[in-house]
Design a protein around this motif. Structure first.
Motif: not given
Length: 142
Positions: A17, A19, A29-30, A33, A37, A39, A134, A137-138
């Motif tokens: 994902s 960013v 993205m990790d 997580p 959030g 990353m 993910l 969020l990205a």
């Protein structure tokens, strides 16, 4: 490097994902997580040790880290955003951005356990986030 998961991601051979991406660096993205959030920012070329990144690429990573940390604060409202370079996990230099909702988030202490009198960490104890979440969020943090 042939078997490096981050190299596979930067070459678009493995899903991520994403960013941010340019010719030199990538942020994504990790998948496990500590907080939503979280990353990573990596050099696209394989570098094992963070201190071996060229100065110009290190500057690009630092500036992007600042910008993305501001986005994390603005859009996810953590108390703080931690930046970590520890050199373990994947043998490819990376900067972690960690949304912090408490002091234990930076160490992943919420997922630690004691075994044989020693504090240990097991990546499998950190839940894997869904690709759908993910990706959301990205997009939100770009």
């Amino acid at each position: 490097m042939k078997n490096c998961v981050f190299c596979k991601i930067s070459n678009h051979e493995s899903p991520a994902s994403i960013v941010y991406e340019d010719e030199w660096i990538m942020a994504f993205m990790d998948i496990r997580p500590v907080r939503p959030g979280m990353m990573l920012i990596i050099p696209k070329g394989h570098v094992d040790h963070y201190c071996d990144i060229t100065d110009d690429v290190a500057i690009k990573i630092a500036i992007l880290g600042q910008r993305l940390a501001r986005n994390i604060r603005l859009k996810l409202s953590p108390e703080r955003v931690g930046m970590v370079v520890h050199g373990y996990g994947v043998g490819h230099a990376h900067l972690l951005l960690v949304p912090l909702h408490g002091p234990d988030d930076i160490t992943s202490a919420g997922f630690a356990f004691v075994q044989d009198g020693q504090v240990r960490f097991d990546l499998d104890r950190i839940p894997m986030a869904s690709r759908e979440r993910l990706d959301e969020l990205a997009i939100q943090l770009k």
